[in-house]
Scaffold this active site. Structure first.
Site, PDB file in Angstrom:
ATOM      1  N   LYS A  59       0.857  -1.185   0.000  1.00 50.41           N
ATOM      2  CA  LYS A  59       0.000   0.000   0.000  1.00 50.41           C
ATOM      3  C   LYS A  59       0.887   1.226   0.000  1.00 50.41           C
ATOM      4  O   LYS A  59       1.817   1.313   0.805  1.00 50.41           O
ATOM      5  CB  LYS A  59      -0.864  -0.012   1.280  1.00 50.41           C
ATOM      6  CG  LYS A  59      -1.802   1.145   1.380  1.00 50.41           C
ATOM      7  CD  LYS A  59      -3.119   0.833   0.744  1.00 50.41           C
ATOM      8  CE  LYS A  59      -3.922   2.057   0.393  1.00 50.41           C
ATOM      9  NZ  LYS A  59      -3.570   2.712  -0.885  1.00 50.41           N
TER      10      LYS A  59
ATOM     11  N   GLN B 286       7.013   4.166   4.004  1.00 49.86           N
ATOM     12  CA  GLN B 286       5.605   3.749   3.971  1.00 49.86           C
ATOM     13  C   GLN B 286       5.411   2.455   4.760  1.00 49.86           C
ATOM     14  O   GLN B 286       4.405   2.277   5.449  1.00 49.86           O
ATOM     15  CB  GLN B 286       5.174   3.536   2.513  1.00 49.86           C
ATOM     16  CG  GLN B 286       3.679   3.457   2.312  1.00 49.86           C
ATOM     17  CD  GLN B 286       2.992   4.819   2.358  1.00 49.86           C
ATOM     18  OE1 GLN B 286       3.427   5.749   1.703  1.00 49.86           O
ATOM     19  NE2 GLN B 286       1.946   4.928   3.134  1.00 49.86           N
TER      20      GLN B 286
ATOM     21  N   LYS C 149       5.387   3.554   8.316  1.00 45.05           N
ATOM     22  CA  LYS C 149       4.194   4.371   8.593  1.00 45.05           C
ATOM     23  C   LYS C 149       2.950   3.498   8.679  1.00 45.05           C
ATOM     24  O   LYS C 149       2.136   3.625   9.593  1.00 45.05           O
ATOM     25  CB  LYS C 149       4.027   5.397   7.465  1.00 45.05           C
ATOM     26  CG  LYS C 149       2.892   6.358   7.658  1.00 45.05           C
ATOM     27  CD  LYS C 149       2.706   7.222   6.425  1.00 45.05           C
ATOM     28  CE  LYS C 149       4.018   7.837   5.986  1.00 45.05           C
ATOM     29  NZ  LYS C 149       3.862   8.759   4.869  1.00 45.05           N
TER      30      LYS C 149
ATOM     31  N   LYS D 276       5.553   2.145  -3.000  1.00 43.65           N
ATOM     32  CA  LYS D 276       5.449   3.489  -3.592  1.00 43.65           C
ATOM     33  C   LYS D 276       5.741   3.346  -5.080  1.00 43.65           C
ATOM     34  O   LYS D 276       6.466   2.443  -5.493  1.00 43.65           O
ATOM     35  CB  LYS D 276       6.480   4.428  -2.947  1.00 43.65           C
ATOM     36  CG  LYS D 276       6.110   5.866  -3.035  1.00 43.65           C
ATOM     37  CD  LYS D 276       5.099   6.284  -1.979  1.00 43.65           C
ATOM     38  CE  LYS D 276       4.630   7.692  -2.196  1.00 43.65           C
ATOM     39  NZ  LYS D 276       3.832   8.207  -1.064  1.00 43.65           N
TER      40      LYS D 276
ATOM     41  N   GLY E 224      -2.861   8.173  -4.348  1.00 42.41           N
ATOM     42  CA  GLY E 224      -2.234   9.361  -4.929  1.00 42.41           C
ATOM     43  C   GLY E 224      -1.030   9.831  -4.123  1.00 42.41           C
ATOM     44  O   GLY E 224      -0.728   9.308  -3.058  1.00 42.41           O
ATOM     45  N   ASP E 225      -0.341  10.802  -4.658  1.00 43.09           N
ATOM     46  CA  ASP E 225       0.770  11.473  -3.964  1.00 43.09           C
ATOM     47  C   ASP E 225       1.038  12.734  -4.794  1.00 43.09           C
ATOM     48  O   ASP E 225       0.143  13.177  -5.543  1.00 43.09           O
ATOM     49  CB  ASP E 225       2.004  10.553  -3.884  1.00 43.09           C
ATOM     50  CG  ASP E 225       3.087  11.091  -2.947  1.00 43.09           C
ATOM     51  OD1 ASP E 225       2.888  11.059  -1.729  1.00 43.09           O
ATOM     52  OD2 ASP E 225       4.130  11.570  -3.436  1.00 43.09           O
TER      53      ASP E 225
ATOM     54  N   THR F  91      -4.830  13.491   5.141  1.00 41.62           N
ATOM     55  CA  THR F  91      -3.421  13.690   5.521  1.00 41.62           C
ATOM     56  C   THR F  91      -3.258  15.030   6.250  1.00 41.62           C
ATOM     57  O   THR F  91      -2.639  15.089   7.322  1.00 41.62           O
ATOM     58  CB  THR F  91      -2.509  13.630   4.269  1.00 41.62           C
ATOM     59  OG1 THR F  91      -2.833  12.454   3.541  1.00 41.62           O
ATOM     60  CG2 THR F  91      -1.052  13.609   4.647  1.00 41.62           C
TER      61      THR F  91
ATOM     62  N   ASN G 125      -2.369  19.132  -1.857  1.00 41.95           N
ATOM     63  CA  ASN G 125      -3.364  18.442  -1.044  1.00 41.95           C
ATOM     64  C   ASN G 125      -3.068  18.567   0.453  1.00 41.95           C
ATOM     65  O   ASN G 125      -3.920  18.994   1.239  1.00 41.95           O
ATOM     66  CB  ASN G 125      -3.404  16.959  -1.483  1.00 41.95           C
ATOM     67  CG  ASN G 125      -4.309  16.128  -0.618  1.00 41.95           C
ATOM     68  OD1 ASN G 125      -4.093  16.012   0.584  1.00 41.95           O
ATOM     69  ND2 ASN G 125      -5.342  15.550  -1.199  1.00 41.95           N
TER      70      ASN G 125
ATOM     71  N   SER H  33      -7.051   5.602   3.763  1.00 37.14           N
ATOM     72  CA  SER H  33      -6.983   4.663   2.642  1.00 37.14           C
ATOM     73  C   SER H  33      -7.294   3.252   3.142  1.00 37.14           C
ATOM     74  O   SER H  33      -7.990   2.480   2.477  1.00 37.14           O
ATOM     75  CB  SER H  33      -5.589   4.667   2.015  1.00 37.14           C
ATOM     76  OG  SER H  33      -5.492   5.689   1.063  1.00 37.14           O
TER      77      SER H  33
END
Ligand code: NDP
Length: 453
Positions: A96, A117, A120, A132, A171-172, A215, A247, A384
């Site tokens: 993820k 990630q 996290k 990622k 997204g990012d 976020t 964002n 997410s």
């Protein structure tokens, strides 16, 4: 307990044998190793060796996928870019992590982001591994149609590597809800399935309420806990500078305003917009619309008669709280010195690894508290995770249920940072250490059960 064989240097050396040219990745690894292999964390040689071996195992990405993305521009010319997916680790759940479209993207940045990630996602307590991906495609200056064609071509290549039980991208930077919609549509067309293969979807086709906001909102929920814990105060009237105008930055600013904080700056790669009297909600709404239509912060500032400081960062504006929400390594040693001199209270890493190593070293020697990205910006991936649950059960949760759960998760992460980050000096909390150790504990526990370390 230190030992040359099981030191940060020996770990870096081994990783660099396979990955010789990955500065961002080594920076992220070093950040974690500094805490996991610290004498306070490894009080016997046996524990040190165990931790070192676990971290060495975790430092090796499962898979680095790399492909060509061929697409057609508005002049009917065939163009191509590189596409990537780094499936870093799936011990705790399906891979993820976000997709980034940025011209400076490379495997070093992706390995750093995939590694981060993994840690996290472990902190959220939800069953998600780390990954990622993205492309060196630069959306700036492209038409909406070109972006759509690129997204479709990108998904045509990526589709064979992902799936709801395998890998669920989001997204990012450069990938918002429009890009997610184009990619989701293409995945549906290729597979003939309507599945929860991407998160960050619009709620009308399976997205979760609050994913877009999560976020930034989560960043402020974390900040609220920290300010209460450290200073016994609220965010009301706190002077805040936020970097970025995407964002994370815009939703951080929005939640700060709802907590009655004073937001004096937003920025982008060209400079800083200075809101001398504080950003107001109606202006933020206009700015969100402007950015949503692919407008630029500088252009907006000029239209609205707001001072725009070309090539300047927001940190010189004397904020009490600094929210670094733009990109990696955006806040350097000079910025850190400026914040320290101006008696900033705390820095919140809304972006991934926005502080350089040298900036972190300066903060360490100062009274400024740094709240690390793994913890601070985990709200995005947490929602997410909730989107995955909703897709699995074919249910749509109400906004207040998602927000309540997001607040609970951010509180749990804050508590985990406190529990693992106590330094002994007056029980002061080292939040970076707390986040690294709490995440590592889950991952190394899984490794033990798998019988791998
Ligand atoms: P966006 O693409 O929406 O926005 C990025 C913003 O940062 C843009 O305003 C961009 O300006 C600005 N920016 C980029 N480079 C610089 C720079 N060198 N100096 C100043 N500003 C810069 O991205 P997001 O807001 O989604 O992501 C921001 C950060 O948060 C990234 O580190 C990302 O990995 C992280 N993150 C995002 C999550 C999410 O849910 N979106 C989740 C967790 C982490 P310009 O247009 O001029 O380039």
């Amino acid at each position: 307990m230190t030992n040359e064989k099981y030191s940060i240097e020996s770990l870096k050396k081994q990783v660099q044998k396979t990955y010789p040219d990955m500065p961002e990745y080594i920076q992220a690894l070093e950040d974690v190793a500094e805490d996991v292999l610290a004498p306070e964390s490894s009080d016997s040689r046996e524990v040190l060796e165990q931790n070192w071996r676990a971290l060495r195992y975790l430092s090796e990405p499962d898979r680095i996928i790399n492909f060509r993305v061929a697409w057609v521009d508005d002049h009917n010319r065939r163009r191509f870019n590189r596409g990537y997916r780094v499936q870093f680790n799936n011990m705790l759940g399906p891979y993820k992590g976000g997709l980034r479209f940025n011209k400076a993207l490379n495997t070093s940045v992706l390995c750093f982001l995939g590694f981060e990630q993994t840690f996290k996602n472990s902190l959220t307590g939800l069953p998600m591994g780390g990954a990622k991906g993205g492309s060196d495609f630069d959306p700036h200056g492209k038409s909406r149609e070109e972006i759509q064609r690129f997204c479709e071509a990108f998904m045509t290549q990526l589709a064979r590597h992902i799936g709801p039980d395998i890998d669920v991208p989001a997204g990012d930077i450069g990938v918002g809800s429009a890009e997610i919609a184009y990619m989701f549509d293409q995945y549906r067309a290729i597979t003939g399935k309507f599945s929860g293969v991407l998160t960050g979807k619009h709620p009308v086709f399976g997205g979760s309420c609050f994913r877009e906001e999560a976020t930034g909102y989560g960043t402020v929920y974390f900040a609220e806990h920290l300010v209460k814990h450290e200073f016994d105060e609220t965010l009301e009237d706190k002077v805040c500078a936020v970097s970025g105008a995407g964002n994370v930055a815009l939703h951080t600013a929005e939640k700060l305003l709802s907590k009655k904080a004073k937001v004096i700056a937003l920025s982008n790669s060209k400079g800083t917009a200075h809101f001398k009297d504080g950003l107001q909600q109606d202006m933020l709404e206009r700015l969100k619309k402007h950015i949503g239509k692919r407008g630029d912060l500088q252009e907006f500032a000029e239209q609205q008669d707001i001072t725009f400081k070309q090539d300047k960062k927001p940190w010189a504006l004397h904020p009490q709280l600094a929210f670094a929400c733009a990109t990696q390594n955006e806040l350097d040693e000079n910025d850190a010195k400026e914040l320290i001199e101006n008696e900033c209270l705390a820095v919140f890493e809304g972006a991934n690894m926005p502080c350089t190593s040298a900036a972190m070293q300066s903060f360490k020697k100062s009274p400024i508290i740094v709240a690390p990205s793994k913890a601070v910006n985990a709200g995005g991936v947490a929602v997410s995770g909730l989107e995955i649950s909703q897709n699995r059960t074919r249910l749509r949760w109400q906004a207040d249920r998602v927000d309540k759960k997001l607040q609970e998760i951010m509180h749990t992460i804050f508590e985990a940072c406190c529990a693992h980050g106590k330094t002994g000096e007056n029980s002061a909390i080292d939040y970076k250490r707390g986040a690294n150790l709490a995440a590592f504990e889950q991952l190394s526990e899984a490794l033990r059960w798998y019988g791998t370390a």
